[in-house]
Design an enzyme around this catalytic site. Sequence first.
Site, short mmCIF file in Angstrom:
data_model
loop_
_atom_site.label_atom_id
_atom_site.label_comp_id
_atom_site.label_asym_id
_atom_site.label_seq_id
_atom_site.Cartn_x
_atom_site.Cartn_y
_atom_site.Cartn_z
N ASP A 168 0.82 -1.21 0.00
CA ASP A 168 0.00 0.00 0.00
C ASP A 168 0.85 1.27 0.00
OD1 ASP A 168 -2.00 1.87 0.35
OD2 ASP A 168 -2.27 1.45 2.48
N ASP B 191 -2.08 5.71 -5.27
CA ASP B 191 -2.41 4.88 -4.11
C ASP B 191 -2.73 3.45 -4.53
OD1 ASP B 191 -3.34 3.77 -1.78
OD2 ASP B 191 -4.79 5.33 -1.33
#
Length: 507
Positions: free
Chosen positions: A104, A291
């Site tokens: 992430d 992201d």
Amino acid sequence: MGTRFQSFLLVFLLSCLILISTASCERKGDGTIRIGLKKRKLDRSNRLASQLFLKNRGSWSPKDYFRLNDANADMVPLKNYLDAQYYGDITIGTPPQKFTVIFDTGSSNLWIPSTKCYLSVACYFHSKYKASQSSSYRKNGKPASIRYGTGAISGYFSNDDVKVGDIVVKEQEFIEATTEPGITFLLAKFDGILGLGFKEISVGNSTPVWYNMVEKGLVKDPVFSFWLNRNPQDQEGGEIVFGGVDPKHFKGEHTYVPVTHKGYWQFDMGDLQIAGKPTGYCAKGCSAIADSGTSLLTGPSTVITMINHAIGAQGIVSRECKAVVDQYGKTMLNSLLAQEDPKKVCSQIGVCAYDGTHSVSMGIQSVVDDETSGLLNQAMCSACEMAAVWMESELTQNQTQERILAYAAELCNHIPTKNQQSAVDCERVSSMPIVSFSIGGRTFDLSPQDYIFKIGDGVESQCTSGFTAMDIPPPRGPLWILGDIFMGPYHTVFDYGKARVGFAKAA
């Protein structure tokens, strides 16, 4: 005979294990490490749980997106991890304990469930770290908590050897989660999160795994890159390359933009176009974040409403919006024709109490100004500000006043529900427009096949838009969050050494 067969079987099994390990992790002669990604197929149960999470995650303000609290409780980007599709494996400890994690770029900590997680149901459905079974474990004990919209994961820091591919990061600090929020991680297909963001947003000021890889000389170059396979027919989910890039993963040259605010991989972007038509909202610039922890693409409500209208997505009918257009539409148009700043138009006509630079008078108000009235004023102001942007966009296209007012009224029927996806007609996907982003002076197109999620086939199929609305206020906003919808079509390079992000057409 039996001994020979057993020896053959042992060699065969060892060969299989070697083949399996090299399929998911590989060190190339160029000094890079490749981590194979697994791709979760979209299904109705996860999509339903995802929507339920978004609907019930409680009172959360976009202002919290960038807020860091005390050392024991930090805010990270509020993301719906149930929408994440790509995962990879790591191991922790000696002997290695395997965990499936999301890599992430929107957070910076490594956390996995602890064997001491007794009271959270989610922990019983995922692999748990057993400190007592690792000879390389080092006790830490510092408390940690990460808040999400529906609760928090909490636990404590520990230290152990973390293996990513064939890179071993000695005595890496990570969080053992002893409590996890309900539905978010109960139905998740992953065990934990491995954050690849900057240390500035790391909970407890913990040094991220990636930082240690670089500082200890475990990778060739301070660069990692994502290739996400968007072909639903392929079993291969994609690949992360630590230490560089794989030329086979992209076409042409990358367009690089500098990181403008360390913490997230944040950069400046220009205007957005729908079917080649500028929206005007980001003409003077917006910020964006790359992201990998979400499959969605999130942006300001004003523009998401315009996208919803263009693709026929369902939204909420805003009575406040219609009232503003009906009552003030012509006055707003006249102000815009006089080249007034759209941000100031609504304050000048008395709908808003703030013009983006300073507070302005709203005239004489009742002494008794109850909460309902305040909320109504806020809703009217938001609707007016959106309508001003829509009108200005149409003015640049030389539309007639009647057409502009009609267009604004139509958009009032397509305002998205905050932080939720909108349903679309699957039969219309092929005719939906190209949505384009301007980054580093280059245009990046997204086709409807890129931004529409389809679940099922035939009459049972369901389609939803991958665009969601979230309004981040200044000075950090307006902000776009570019998840897998964008990173799939465009190979993404995270250059830590030069503090920049690069995009190129994915192979």
